[in-house]
Design an enzyme around this catalytic site. Structure first.
Site, PDB file in Angstrom:
ATOM      1  N   ASP A  25      41.670  37.399  39.444  1.00 50.70           N
ATOM      2  CA  ASP A  25      42.391  38.362  38.608  1.00 50.70           C
ATOM      3  C   ASP A  25      42.054  38.138  37.139  1.00 50.70           C
ATOM      4  O   ASP A  25      41.539  37.078  36.754  1.00 50.70           O
ATOM      5  CB  ASP A  25      43.893  38.233  38.815  1.00 50.70           C
ATOM      6  CG  ASP A  25      44.332  38.685  40.198  1.00 50.70           C
ATOM      7  OD1 ASP A  25      43.663  39.568  40.768  1.00 50.70           O
ATOM      8  OD2 ASP A  25      45.326  38.139  40.711  1.00 50.70           O
ATOM      9  N   HIS A  53      36.080  40.465  41.076  1.00 49.49           N
ATOM     10  CA  HIS A  53      37.465  40.861  40.867  1.00 49.49           C
ATOM     11  C   HIS A  53      38.243  40.938  42.180  1.00 49.49           C
ATOM     12  O   HIS A  53      39.476  41.007  42.173  1.00 49.49           O
ATOM     13  CB  HIS A  53      37.516  42.216  40.151  1.00 49.49           C
ATOM     14  CG  HIS A  53      38.815  42.486  39.458  1.00 49.49           C
ATOM     15  ND1 HIS A  53      39.669  41.488  39.036  1.00 49.49           N
ATOM     16  CD2 HIS A  53      39.417  43.659  39.108  1.00 49.49           C
ATOM     17  CE1 HIS A  53      40.723  42.017  38.466  1.00 49.49           C
ATOM     18  NE2 HIS A  53      40.605  43.340  38.496  1.00 49.49           N
TER      19      HIS A  53
END
Length: 404
Positions: free
Chosen positions: A379, A375
């Site tokens: 995204d 992450h």
């Protein structure tokens, strides 16, 4: 003129230098041959079996088990022990000469390095006589016992325990039960399993992992596979599996979302303009991930042949280090184990479930997909679009043909 080996560099690979300061170059001899070769003792009868060169990135291993025992006869190059490494490969320690194992100079569980002594072989030794010749065994079986012993056996009938007594003993509530610890076995963790555990923990500590899910209707892909499976085998010599279809779908999705094929390197992002997909393969020693190179340039048949070849090598423990390194993306087919969730791009069990299709409730073969990603780099939007592309291509494989 005497020759002397140069000092061995880190990594376990023997090298030889030009004649400087007492070190001499040995021409036309491979490092593997010299490193795995054993030398005779002064009397010429005893030779040493040593640990061979194990690979560029393997510096040591665990002596897992002996295949022979002292006193056994062995032939030249016959394996006498196995070394377990932190890779999928298992290394054999072979006898350099024909002879008899005089003794082992290492023990199971020892950490050994290339060149370490494992056994002493006597070229002139005689094997232990532990077996009886077949004709002697038959003669002994056919020879009746002496009359006195025969009568003694017949006079005393065998003791028979009734099934009722035996059953009552087993079911007796007063019989002591073993404590849980006495019904457990503790064994050392294999090196491959240990390496996997360490890498997983390192990944957990380094990456900010997040998982996004989607589901895909497998109806059209399964029909395509069923319609053309015979023609595919006839032309290409391999079966058309689901994995190759998902590899092609992943290639399309990675081209649409190149950030998923990227990696963080310090403060930089490395975008990779090639797609090398690792395919997880389960073996008796654990899960390995051999790499199919340049899948973006392959067709379905090429991918199927690549998967079959790597899976066969994985099962035989013949994968090289290079064949398991450098993948840019991984696909794990947890569905073969009945899993409903996994990591990386996880393909899972195909289950018949009711779904709404054009306003009607129908039963369709559905599969869950899970994309686990870093992450810090990717995204949620990119992850969702990636899985959406996988879903679109799998549910309508014609998109691959038309590149839409």
């Amino acid at each position: 003129m005497a020759f002397r080996l140069a000092s061995r560099p880190t990594g376990g690979v023997p090298r030889f230098s030009q004649p400087t300061r007492g070190r001499y170059f040995l021409p036309n001899v491979s490092s593997y041959q010299l490193w795995s070769r054993s030398f005779a003792s002064k009397n010429g009868d005893l030779v040493e079996a040593v640990v061979p060169f194990m690979g560029e990135s393997i510096t040591d291993g665990t002596l897992a088990n002996f295949l022979k025992k002292p006193g056994d006869r062995v032939e030249a190059d016959e394996p006498i022990a196995q070394i377990e490494t932190d890779k999928v490969v298992t290394i054999d320690v072979a006898s350099p000469e024909a002879g008899v194992i005089e003794k082992f100079v290492a023990s199971e569980g020892d950490i050994v390095t290339p060149g370490a002594k494992v056994a002493i072989i006597s070229k002139s030794g005689a094997p232990n006589e532990t077996q009886v010749a077949p004709n002697e065994t038959i003669q002994k079986q056919s020879t009746p016992p002496p009359p006195a012993e025969k009568n003694k056996v017949e006079d005393k009938p065998p003791k028979v325990e009734s099934s009722i007594t035996h059953s009552s003993k087993l079911s007796s509530p007063s019989e002591p039960q073993l404590l849980p610890k006495e019904r457990e076995r503790q064994v050392p963790m294999p090196r491959l399993r240990k390496r996997i555990a360490n890498r997983l923990k390192d990944s957990q500590n380094t990456f900010a992992m997040l998982t996004t899910f989607n589901e895909v209707d497998m109806t059209n892909l399964m029909k395509l596979r069923s319609d053309y499976k015979d023609q595919f085998v006839e032309k290409h010599g391999v079966k058309l599996g689901l994995m190759s279809c998902f590899v092609k779908a992943a290639v399309s999705a990675l081209q649409n979302q190149p950030i998923v094929n990227a990696v963080i390197d310090g403060d930089d992002i490395i975008y990779r303009d090639y797609i090398d997909i690792s395919v997880a393969v389960g073996t008796s020693k654990g899960l390995v991930v051999p790499v199919i190179r340049e899948t973006d340039r392959m067709n379905f048949a090429d991918i199927e042949k690549g998967i079959n070849n790597l899976a066969k090598k994985a099962t035989e423990g013949a994968l090289s280090i290079d064949e398991m390194a450098g993948g840019t993306f991984t696909i794990s087919n947890g569905g073969v184990y009945g899993a409903l969730s996994s990591s990386i791009l996880g393909m899972h069990s195909i289950v018949q479930r009711p779904v709404v299709v054009n306003g009607s409730i129908l039963t369709r073969p559905m599969m869950y997909l899970a994309l686990t990603y870093d992450h810090r780099l990717i995204d949620g939007r990119e992850a969702l679009l990636f899985l959406r592309r996988i879903k679109d291509v799998v549910e309508d494989p014609r998109r691959l043909l038309l590149d839409i």
